[in-house]
Design an enzyme around this catalytic site. Sequence first.
Site, PDB file in Angstrom:
ATOM      1  N   SER A  45      26.762  13.402 -33.256  1.00  0.00           N
ATOM      2  CA  SER A  45      26.897  14.482 -32.270  1.00  0.00           C
ATOM      3  C   SER A  45      26.727  14.017 -30.832  1.00  0.00           C
ATOM      4  CB  SER A  45      25.863  15.581 -32.560  1.00  0.00           C
ATOM      5  OG  SER A  45      25.986  16.056 -33.883  1.00  0.00           O
ATOM      6  N   HIS A  49      18.522  14.689 -27.997  1.00  0.00           N
ATOM      7  CA  HIS A  49      17.804  15.898 -28.391  1.00  0.00           C
ATOM      8  C   HIS A  49      16.522  16.085 -27.591  1.00  0.00           C
ATOM      9  CE1 HIS A  49      20.295  17.055 -31.807  1.00  0.00           C
ATOM     10  NE2 HIS A  49      20.372  15.774 -32.139  1.00  0.00           N
ATOM     11  N   VAL A 172      24.362  -9.308 -45.762  1.00  0.00           N
ATOM     12  CA  VAL A 172      23.186  -9.856 -46.431  1.00  0.00           C
ATOM     13  C   VAL A 172      23.316  -9.650 -47.936  1.00  0.00           C
ATOM     14  CG1 VAL A 172      20.687  -9.638 -46.713  1.00  0.00           C
ATOM     15  CG2 VAL A 172      21.711  -9.514 -44.427  1.00  0.00           C
ATOM     16  N   ILE A 334      17.016   6.573 -40.726  1.00  0.00           N
ATOM     17  CA  ILE A 334      17.116   7.062 -39.348  1.00  0.00           C
ATOM     18  C   ILE A 334      18.283   8.040 -39.229  1.00  0.00           C
ATOM     19  CG2 ILE A 334      17.090   6.423 -36.925  1.00  0.00           C
ATOM     20  CD1 ILE A 334      14.778   5.236 -38.517  1.00  0.00           C
ATOM     21  N   CYS A 401      46.709   2.558 -20.843  1.00  0.00           N
ATOM     22  CA  CYS A 401      46.588   3.835 -21.564  1.00  0.00           C
ATOM     23  C   CYS A 401      46.806   4.965 -20.568  1.00  0.00           C
ATOM     24  CB  CYS A 401      45.207   3.961 -22.207  1.00  0.00           C
ATOM     25  SG  CYS A 401      44.848   5.590 -22.907  1.00  0.00           S
ATOM     26  N   CYS A 403      47.012   8.337 -21.226  1.00  0.00           N
ATOM     27  CA  CYS A 403      46.235   9.560 -21.479  1.00  0.00           C
ATOM     28  C   CYS A 403      44.842   9.477 -20.850  1.00  0.00           C
ATOM     29  CB  CYS A 403      46.088   9.816 -22.978  1.00  0.00           C
ATOM     30  SG  CYS A 403      47.625  10.128 -23.862  1.00  0.00           S
ATOM     31  N   CYS A 438      47.681  11.334 -27.354  1.00  0.00           N
ATOM     32  CA  CYS A 438      48.587  10.645 -28.280  1.00  0.00           C
ATOM     33  C   CYS A 438      47.851   9.776 -29.277  1.00  0.00           C
ATOM     34  CB  CYS A 438      49.616   9.818 -27.507  1.00  0.00           C
ATOM     35  SG  CYS A 438      49.031   8.209 -26.941  1.00  0.00           S
ATOM     36  N   CYS A 443      49.572   3.423 -26.315  1.00  0.00           N
ATOM     37  CA  CYS A 443      48.855   2.300 -25.694  1.00  0.00           C
ATOM     38  C   CYS A 443      48.362   1.241 -26.669  1.00  0.00           C
ATOM     39  CB  CYS A 443      47.672   2.822 -24.873  1.00  0.00           C
ATOM     40  SG  CYS A 443      46.350   3.559 -25.859  1.00  0.00           S
TER      41      CYS A 443
END
Length: 489
Positions: A45, A49, A172, A334, A401, A403, A438, A443
């Site tokens: 997200s 926080h 690992v 975590i 690029c 955009c 796009c 790009c």
Amino acid sequence: MYDVLIIGAGIVGTSIARRLSRYQLSLAMLEKEDDVAMGSTKANSAIVHGGYAEANAKLKGRLCYKGRIQFEQLNKELNFGFQKIGSLVITMDEEDLSKLESMMENGKKNGLTDLKILNREEILELDPNINPEVKYALYCEGAGVCSPYEMAIAMAENAIRNGAKLFLNTQVEGIEKKEGYFVVHTEKEDFESRFVINAAGLFSDKVDQMVNGKTFDIRPRSGEYLLFARGTGSALNTVVFQMPSKMGKGILVTSTYHGNLLLGPDAIDEEGTMDRSTHIDRLWKIYQEGLHTTDKFDPMQFIRSFTGVRAVSSTDDFIVGRTKTDGFLNAAGIQSPGLTSSPAIADMMVEELQKQGLELKEDVSYDPYRAPIIQKKEQMRSFEEVNKLLDIPSCPEKMICRCEQVEEGTIVDCLHRGIQLTSVDAVKRRTRASMGYCQGMFCRPRFKEIMEREYGIEIDIRTDVEKEGATRVGSQEFINYYKKQQENK
């Protein structure tokens, strides 16, 4: 022989590495993927926080605020992108006021001093586009947004600049405890280290079992998101949560650091699968729930869906610090608010290493600063200006690029910062090239060519999603589904 070897280069592993790099130590990070920030760090997200939602009885409750208050200084040093915009937990139910008050009291136990309950008028003055049926909200002034993968990249680059080594594509396979040190076996070579830190995210239970036997499980929890075009984030001034449930903090609606509106996530326990595909039924439910927060967004501006997978431990808490094996430390389980807590987790790890006998001498040559690759664009150039720069000869100002308006000089810069980038998405995460409307159709071949020119190697043009075989709901599929739902009303 390393002093400290860190397994995993997500936000937790890179934060620990950067924190330790200020000392006279021999450090290494091992990462099984081809870049840092490839697990939960690249798909979440992106919220810094407040620290009020997690119970004070849990480690994640006590660490969140301690991590949050470090972000402004970290961003000054590392330039990864952080903005303090505040957060709201809103309710349309009069009876939820007591729950908000309880949440505020828990936040105070966690150390917060910037919480208050707002009424309807105060909420709409702060954020006018919130559902006018809102009754109350818990406001946290110091919460905000950042770019999580840019933060992990910045941590890794700065740690490397200060002497740490990064080994990518290095999985690992086993760990042996010797007298006074560990031997970490990987598919490529063996590494010896006095201390080992397990920050392996979704695989941290498996890494811990290599040393300690079975002590906890990681249970993947997936969450899907909808992302809208740059500029749509202006619909809201704050991060807005709905009342939380036992599965998480509820659907949030927020602007990203770079100005895209973001909705999500849902929360589905996956029972062993880590599929990062997205599904139209889940996305549609998130979209509808987002409308309870605000209806000031246009489904025609939807550009991308993605899935994040969270590393939920069987203890439902962070597992940080010593284990029954001296010298082997965990930074496991975590989940949220892991991004926010990561600086505090790094601090805690340093304290534990000292307790276990690691001598920490300040390195006078330590440089905490890392120059930005990109700066947040407050205003985009005109179509005419961009067009003039698309087909000019190779130079730093050439537009690669259109955009996201990323220039060739930015692409070249990101390729020469101590981490060799071998995927097109690695460039995307550092520069935002191919994050626009796009989605790289224009790009991606252009910056692939620059990568091949700079490195002298062939680069696979496929995205990470294409390589792993995940399927994502694209913009046209979602828009068609939306139109069909409108017709069926």
